[in-house]
Design an enzyme around this catalytic site. Sequence first.
Site, PDB file in Angstrom:
ATOM      1  CD  GLU A 209     -71.127  25.202 -11.756  1.00 52.94           C
ATOM      2  OE1 GLU A 209     -69.962  24.979 -12.174  1.00 52.94           O
ATOM      3  OE2 GLU A 209     -71.779  24.363 -11.114  1.00 52.94           O
TER       4      GLU A 209
ATOM      5  CG  ASN B 122     -65.516  20.711 -12.519  1.00 54.74           C
ATOM      6  OD1 ASN B 122     -65.737  19.914 -13.425  1.00 54.74           O
ATOM      7  ND2 ASN B 122     -64.969  21.886 -12.734  1.00 54.74           N
TER       8      ASN B 122
ATOM      9  CG  HIS C 154     -67.289  26.684 -14.266  1.00 51.39           C
ATOM     10  ND1 HIS C 154     -67.714  25.499 -13.714  1.00 51.39           N
ATOM     11  CD2 HIS C 154     -66.178  26.379 -14.986  1.00 51.39           C
ATOM     12  CE1 HIS C 154     -66.910  24.525 -14.080  1.00 51.39           C
ATOM     13  NE2 HIS C 154     -65.971  25.026 -14.858  1.00 51.39           N
TER      14      HIS C 154
ATOM     15  CB  SER D 183     -62.949  24.242 -13.235  1.00 55.29           C
ATOM     16  OG  SER D 183     -61.583  24.080 -13.090  1.00 55.29           O
TER      17      SER D 183
HETATM   18  N1  CAA Z   1     -66.348  25.012 -32.022  1.00 56.46           N
HETATM   19  C1  CAA Z   1     -67.455  25.019 -32.775  1.00 56.46           C
HETATM   20  N2  CAA Z   1     -68.170  23.918 -33.028  1.00 56.46           N
HETATM   21  C2  CAA Z   1     -67.753  22.752 -32.518  1.00 56.46           C
HETATM   22  C3  CAA Z   1     -66.606  22.671 -31.696  1.00 56.46           C
HETATM   23  C4  CAA Z   1     -65.894  23.870 -31.457  1.00 56.46           C
HETATM   24  N3  CAA Z   1     -64.792  23.912 -30.682  1.00 56.46           N
HETATM   25  N4  CAA Z   1     -66.465  21.379 -31.293  1.00 56.46           N
HETATM   26  C5  CAA Z   1     -67.474  20.693 -31.827  1.00 56.46           C
HETATM   27  N5  CAA Z   1     -68.253  21.510 -32.562  1.00 56.46           N
HETATM   28  C6  CAA Z   1     -69.482  21.175 -33.284  1.00 56.46           C
HETATM   29  C7  CAA Z   1     -69.193  20.408 -34.542  1.00 56.46           C
HETATM   30  O1  CAA Z   1     -68.985  21.264 -35.633  1.00 56.46           O
HETATM   31  C8  CAA Z   1     -70.439  19.568 -34.703  1.00 56.46           C
HETATM   32  O2  CAA Z   1     -71.488  20.290 -35.347  1.00 56.46           O
HETATM   33  P1  CAA Z   1     -72.565  19.478 -36.237  1.00 56.46           P
HETATM   34  O3  CAA Z   1     -73.182  18.451 -35.323  1.00 56.46           O
HETATM   35  O4  CAA Z   1     -73.548  20.529 -36.649  1.00 56.46           O
HETATM   36  O5  CAA Z   1     -71.792  18.878 -37.343  1.00 56.46           O
HETATM   37  C9  CAA Z   1     -70.898  19.310 -33.269  1.00 56.46           C
HETATM   38  O6  CAA Z   1     -70.271  20.303 -32.452  1.00 56.46           O
HETATM   39  C10 CAA Z   1     -70.481  17.951 -32.807  1.00 56.46           C
HETATM   40  O7  CAA Z   1     -69.058  17.826 -32.970  1.00 56.46           O
HETATM   41  P2  CAA Z   1     -68.331  16.560 -33.609  1.00 56.46           P
HETATM   42  O8  CAA Z   1     -69.224  15.933 -34.643  1.00 56.46           O
HETATM   43  O9  CAA Z   1     -66.959  16.939 -33.976  1.00 56.46           O
HETATM   44  O10 CAA Z   1     -68.124  15.577 -32.410  1.00 56.46           O
HETATM   45  P3  CAA Z   1     -69.153  15.016 -31.376  1.00 56.46           P
HETATM   46  O11 CAA Z   1     -70.489  14.768 -31.961  1.00 56.46           O
HETATM   47  O12 CAA Z   1     -68.403  13.905 -30.744  1.00 56.46           O
HETATM   48  O13 CAA Z   1     -69.313  16.206 -30.316  1.00 56.46           O
HETATM   49  C11 CAA Z   1     -68.723  17.302 -28.339  1.00 56.46           C
HETATM   50  C12 CAA Z   1     -68.236  16.740 -29.654  1.00 56.46           C
HETATM   51  C13 CAA Z   1     -69.627  18.527 -28.604  1.00 56.46           C
HETATM   52  C14 CAA Z   1     -67.513  17.744 -27.551  1.00 56.46           C
HETATM   53  C15 CAA Z   1     -69.596  16.201 -27.605  1.00 56.46           C
HETATM   54  O14 CAA Z   1     -68.890  14.980 -27.616  1.00 56.46           O
HETATM   55  C16 CAA Z   1     -69.902  16.581 -26.186  1.00 56.46           C
HETATM   56  O15 CAA Z   1     -70.841  17.331 -25.909  1.00 56.46           O
HETATM   57  N6  CAA Z   1     -69.115  16.016 -25.242  1.00 56.46           N
HETATM   58  C17 CAA Z   1     -69.256  16.331 -23.817  1.00 56.46           C
HETATM   59  C18 CAA Z   1     -68.532  17.611 -23.531  1.00 56.46           C
HETATM   60  C19 CAA Z   1     -68.656  18.015 -22.097  1.00 56.46           C
HETATM   61  O16 CAA Z   1     -69.207  17.330 -21.240  1.00 56.46           O
HETATM   62  N7  CAA Z   1     -68.112  19.192 -21.786  1.00 56.46           N
HETATM   63  C20 CAA Z   1     -68.081  19.721 -20.428  1.00 56.46           C
HETATM   64  C21 CAA Z   1     -66.848  19.264 -19.755  1.00 56.46           C
HETATM   65  S1  CAA Z   1     -66.768  19.857 -18.097  1.00 56.46           S
HETATM   66  C22 CAA Z   1     -66.175  21.414 -18.229  1.00 56.46           C
HETATM   67  O17 CAA Z   1     -65.859  21.920 -19.262  1.00 56.46           O
HETATM   68  C23 CAA Z   1     -66.030  22.124 -16.941  1.00 56.46           C
HETATM   69  C24 CAA Z   1     -64.727  22.020 -16.274  1.00 56.46           C
HETATM   70  O18 CAA Z   1     -64.465  22.897 -15.453  1.00 56.46           O
HETATM   71  C25 CAA Z   1     -63.785  20.914 -16.474  1.00 56.46           C
END
Ligand code: CAA
Length: 285
Positions: free
Chosen positions: A155, A193, A143, A122
């Site tokens: 990415e 990031n 990424h 990352s």
């Molecule tokens: N596998 C499969 N499906 C998943 C899952 C997983 N691990 N996690 C969530 N889902 C699915 C759920 O089944 C759900 O599907 P439906 O809408 O069809 O029911 C959907 O995704 C939404 O999940 P939830 O209802 O449980 O929860 P939510 O609506 O709060 O969504 C989230 C969760 C998808 C994580 C959403 O909150 C989100 O997009 N958050 C932001 C995440 C983000 O920014 N990630 C990037 C971080 S930076 C990074 O990763 C880079 C780094 O280097 C640090």
Amino acid sequence: MELDDIDTVGVVGAGTMGSGIAQVASVAGYRVVMRDVEQRFVDSGFDAIESSLDRVVDRGAVDRATADDARERIEGTTDLDALAGADLVVEAVTEDLDIKQSVFATLAETCSSDAVLATNTSTLSITSIASAVDRPERVVGLHFMNPVPVMAGVEVVVGEHTSEATVDLAHAFAADLDKETWEADDRPGFVVNRVLMPWINEGIRAYDEGVAEKGDVDRGLRLGTNVPMGPLELADHIGLDVVLDASETLHDELGDRYRPAYLLKRKVEAGDLGKKTGVGFYEYD
Ligand code: CAA
């Protein structure tokens, strides 16, 4: 090597990112070999894959038979040499340059000379990781974002010696996993990031310095800017240790504006790493 020549994908690391990458590669039809250092980590990678596959089936993104086939196509191992036949490897081990370089040095010895060696780092430098191998032109950043099966983008990070052919293949591979891509130069934090970590740290400082309750910092950003998660809940989701690590790399390379928030360091020292330990800024069951 062309996309059609990729049959087997190696994944090094079966944690949150590695297991997610193994899952999306196998759902796309690739044979996958997923490796971690101990069998219990491989097992928990498979647990995460199985429950995530259930979720994608539940929401109709993939049918049951495809999910079952995908699970069958993933082989688990603790032996890095088992990735010798992989045409493309994605490394997703801990964010430690020495460990990543040693994984890459072993991969360069065992894998074929035209295999693509990708890293999911990352914030670490692709060029530094590539310096451990005799074929830096085959090394590229892929990424992925967490949770890998849900997030739409990847990415592609271009190191100093990454060849155009490798970059093209990285984009094509990600597209085949149904991910959109964007390209970033090998500079600290790449695009995501570099911008995300100061946002998270400023959210932590706003809470720590008493601007608002933590729930209101998150609500403010969610309701005020339409992001799915505010900075503190997103930090818990990513893992506070990962956030601190990325923030420290950015701070070392880019200076004071990237200094990690004091409260972030204190939480990590206390072992409260977010969702994965059950406690971060919030508590989880
Ligand atoms: N596998 C499969 N499906 C998943 C899952 C997983 N691990 N996690 C969530 N889902 C699915 C759920 O089944 C759900 O599907 P439906 O809408 O069809 O029911 C959907 O995704 C939404 O999940 P939830 O209802 O449980 O929860 P939510 O609506 O709060 O969504 C989230 C969760 C998808 C994580 C959403 O909150 C989100 O997009 N958050 C932001 C995440 C983000 O920014 N990630 C990037 C971080 S930076 C990074 O990763 C880079 C780094 O280097 C640090």
